[in-house]
Design an enzyme around this catalytic site. Sequence first.
Site, mmCIF file in Angstrom:
data_model
loop_
_atom_site.group_PDB
_atom_site.id
_atom_site.type_symbol
_atom_site.label_atom_id
_atom_site.label_comp_id
_atom_site.label_asym_id
_atom_site.label_seq_id
_atom_site.Cartn_x
_atom_site.Cartn_y
_atom_site.Cartn_z
ATOM 1 N N LYS A 24 35.645 46.426 -6.395
ATOM 2 C CA LYS A 24 36.122 46.746 -7.739
ATOM 3 C C LYS A 24 34.980 46.672 -8.741
ATOM 4 O O LYS A 24 34.858 47.506 -9.631
ATOM 5 C CB LYS A 24 37.178 45.723 -8.139
ATOM 6 C CG LYS A 24 38.415 46.354 -8.704
ATOM 7 C CD LYS A 24 39.398 45.292 -9.151
ATOM 8 C CE LYS A 24 39.588 44.204 -8.141
ATOM 9 N NZ LYS A 24 39.925 42.908 -8.713
ATOM 10 N N ASP A 78 29.714 39.767 -10.035
ATOM 11 C CA ASP A 78 29.994 41.143 -10.466
ATOM 12 C C ASP A 78 29.257 41.487 -11.767
ATOM 13 O O ASP A 78 28.920 42.634 -12.013
ATOM 14 C CB ASP A 78 31.493 41.349 -10.682
ATOM 15 C CG ASP A 78 32.174 41.770 -9.387
ATOM 16 O OD1 ASP A 78 31.484 42.342 -8.516
ATOM 17 O OD2 ASP A 78 33.373 41.520 -9.237
ATOM 18 N N LYS A 195 50.947 54.374 2.365
ATOM 19 C CA LYS A 195 52.031 53.444 1.991
ATOM 20 C C LYS A 195 51.543 52.189 1.257
ATOM 21 O O LYS A 195 52.135 51.815 0.235
ATOM 22 C CB LYS A 195 52.833 53.064 3.244
ATOM 23 C CG LYS A 195 54.156 52.381 2.948
ATOM 24 C CD LYS A 195 55.206 53.308 2.356
ATOM 25 C CE LYS A 195 55.967 54.054 3.453
ATOM 26 N NZ LYS A 195 56.803 55.143 2.929
ATOM 27 N N GLN A 198 51.082 53.082 -2.246
ATOM 28 C CA GLN A 198 52.361 53.305 -2.935
ATOM 29 C C GLN A 198 52.975 51.967 -3.361
ATOM 30 O O GLN A 198 53.446 51.815 -4.482
ATOM 31 C CB GLN A 198 53.353 54.007 -2.009
ATOM 32 C CG GLN A 198 52.962 55.421 -1.620
ATOM 33 C CD GLN A 198 53.991 56.017 -0.669
ATOM 34 O OE1 GLN A 198 55.191 55.785 -0.813
ATOM 35 N NE2 GLN A 198 53.527 56.770 0.314
ATOM 36 N N GLY A 359 17.694 27.444 -4.882
ATOM 37 C CA GLY A 359 18.704 26.728 -4.117
ATOM 38 C C GLY A 359 18.838 25.302 -4.603
ATOM 39 O O GLY A 359 18.093 24.858 -5.483
ATOM 40 N N CYS A 386 12.185 29.585 -8.303
ATOM 41 C CA CYS A 386 12.881 28.352 -8.695
ATOM 42 C C CYS A 386 12.654 27.268 -7.636
ATOM 43 O O CYS A 386 11.543 26.775 -7.518
ATOM 44 C CB CYS A 386 14.343 28.628 -8.980
ATOM 45 S SG CYS A 386 15.010 27.457 -10.155
ATOM 46 N N LEU A 387 13.669 26.936 -6.813
ATOM 47 C CA LEU A 387 13.421 25.943 -5.775
ATOM 48 C C LEU A 387 12.260 26.391 -4.886
ATOM 49 O O LEU A 387 11.474 25.566 -4.405
ATOM 50 C CB LEU A 387 14.687 25.738 -4.924
ATOM 51 C CG LEU A 387 14.583 24.662 -3.849
ATOM 52 C CD1 LEU A 387 14.486 23.275 -4.475
ATOM 53 C CD2 LEU A 387 15.772 24.711 -2.895
ATOM 54 N N HIS A 514 14.347 32.871 -12.759
ATOM 55 C CA HIS A 514 14.912 33.839 -11.821
ATOM 56 C C HIS A 514 14.681 35.270 -12.316
ATOM 57 O O HIS A 514 15.547 35.830 -12.990
ATOM 58 C CB HIS A 514 16.420 33.609 -11.669
ATOM 59 C CG HIS A 514 16.755 32.348 -10.958
ATOM 60 N ND1 HIS A 514 16.873 32.286 -9.594
ATOM 61 C CD2 HIS A 514 16.987 31.098 -11.414
ATOM 62 C CE1 HIS A 514 17.175 31.055 -9.231
ATOM 63 N NE2 HIS A 514 17.246 30.307 -10.319
ATOM 64 N N GLU A 516 14.927 37.935 -10.784
ATOM 65 C CA GLU A 516 15.851 38.903 -10.170
ATOM 66 C C GLU A 516 17.016 39.279 -11.082
ATOM 67 O O GLU A 516 17.584 40.356 -10.961
ATOM 68 C CB GLU A 516 16.368 38.377 -8.828
ATOM 69 C CG GLU A 516 17.289 37.158 -8.882
ATOM 70 C CD GLU A 516 16.549 35.825 -8.817
ATOM 71 O OE1 GLU A 516 15.366 35.780 -9.232
ATOM 72 O OE2 GLU A 516 17.153 34.828 -8.364
HETATM 73 N N1 GLN Z 1 17.446 22.611 -7.296
HETATM 74 C C1 GLN Z 1 16.363 22.953 -8.160
HETATM 75 C C2 GLN Z 1 16.551 22.408 -9.567
HETATM 76 O O1 GLN Z 1 17.637 22.067 -9.951
HETATM 77 C C3 GLN Z 1 16.132 24.448 -8.188
HETATM 78 C C4 GLN Z 1 17.305 25.205 -8.715
HETATM 79 C C5 GLN Z 1 17.237 26.676 -8.386
HETATM 80 O O2 GLN Z 1 16.509 27.069 -7.470
HETATM 81 N N2 GLN Z 1 18.001 27.489 -9.066
HETATM 82 O O3 GLN Z 1 15.603 22.332 -10.310
#
Ligand code: GLN
Length: 543
Positions: A24, A78, A195, A198, A359, A386-387, A514, A516
């Site tokens: 969706k 989303d 169906k 429907q 992460g 990040c991590l 991030h 991305e």
């Molecule tokens: N766990 C790590 C922190 O809190 C990295 C967080 C993450 O990668 N978004 O700083």
Amino acid sequence: MAGVRSKRTKFIFVTGGVASSLGKGLCAASMGALLESRGLNIGFQKLDPYLNVDPGTMNPTQHGEVFVTDDGAETDLDLGHYERFVSHRMSRHSNYTSGQIYEEVIRRERRGDYLGQTVQVIPHVTNQIKDCIHKAADGLDLLIVEIGGTVGDIESLPFLEAIRQIRLEVGRDNSVFVHLTLLPYLATAGEVKTKPTQHSVMKMREIGIQPDLLVCRCDRPVTEDVREKLAMFTNVQLDAVIPAKDEDTIYKVPLALHEAGLDDRLCELLNIWSREPDLSKWERIVRILEHPDRRVRIAMVGKYVDLAESYKSLSEALTHGGLPHNALVEIAYVDAEEVETRGAQELLQGYAGLIVPGGFGERGTAGKIESIRFARERKVPFLGICLGMQMAVIEFARNVADIPTAGSAEFDPHAADRVIDIMPDQKQVSLKGGTMRLGAYACVLVPGTAAQRIYSRERISERHRHRYEVNNAYREVLTEAGLVLSGFSPDSTLVEMIELPTEVHPFFLGCQFHPEFRSRPTAPHPLFAAYIGAAIDYLREKA
Ligand code: GLN
């Protein structure tokens, strides 16, 4: 009656029937892309029926990635689709859960706002929903509202009731109900079945909503007689029964839906007079993905590897990064814990690059660190996010800067050498109840670094979602050992980017944010474009 009223904005309400996971969000995003390319100013909103007040705390294996907006809202993934498909930026008004709606209603009841009335789902909860929809609509030509869940769920009823009322208030010319359904193919009957659709439309009509347009997902072309049958039994105009065959790349979906007449019908229904859409950008993207000059295989070492959805924005951003090089990026998800048992050498051979994504938690970190060491020593292009950047700092501290006990406060708050730690400023933040650094922050890049060259600017803004930072007490030892700190918060108190000098490693870069979340197929993010460029160079040199 809702307090705020958006006067000129038109609405498309997208609901789903028959089954969940029909795409969706992607359907809504594609609709937005088509209407934006006709010159309209589009926005999106997602209304989720679950009761969590804070979607950020949900398990990514259950619900996919948490998408972060500029203003720091942790939202449903989303919203990432929406941002990748149109130029409008999402905000905290773009995603509401039932939990947030009820929390506000109960807060107002406690405050005495309802003056002794009986507080009820209708009108109090529905009015609160309508307020949220109108708030998001402010200033737009068109707001596309996606209702999460499947018609027939008890949870989504207040949302459906609210959009039924909005249609009554704003009129037919200003609102359209789009219903996305599934046409299953039954091999035993050799037929596509109508169906379930429907029944799903019947369910909608029961609560007072007659869909104006059907988008029908099917794994094969939908024949004319199936469309006629659907039109007849669901009371939808034949030309508004739009087939949507499965596509192998998501970026084909806007083109396919345009072919099927979706945006023409929507403009007719909404009485919008607009130019033909210019879809050349989308055509170019699909051309590259279908006929790439080269393929680049990247290993992503993470924890939720069994679920590509948990790294949705990141895998999309990598795909975008390939586009300027006419390259198709193929991502192999490698389980960090498997690296711990089988070794980096065995699992990471043969890739053009390594990515360690963001992460939380300690599980798998030893495998990530080992993978980073492999990439550093073998000069494989590396991007740590990040991590992933924090792990790169730990790896460098342990194996280059000679701090064998280097670690992160996230895994051991009392560890001897916490090169990743909570910084004093952030401690203040956590005392105030906000525990994470969330949303867009400015970052100043150091002249002469790879980061600054890649962005070709000195000041950037990127989105964050983390608690821990590079510990400033270790800046000097790390720098002396050869790590380059290439980006800082504007007041210099926080390290935002790290890298190895290009003389030492062709591409070794980490960022605390991030990137991305900001990448789009029509505007690939410079970091990912440069990273894929380095991966291609690496392949060329090895050949
Ligand atoms: N766990 C790590 C922190 O809190 C990295 C967080 C993450 O990668 N978004 O700083």
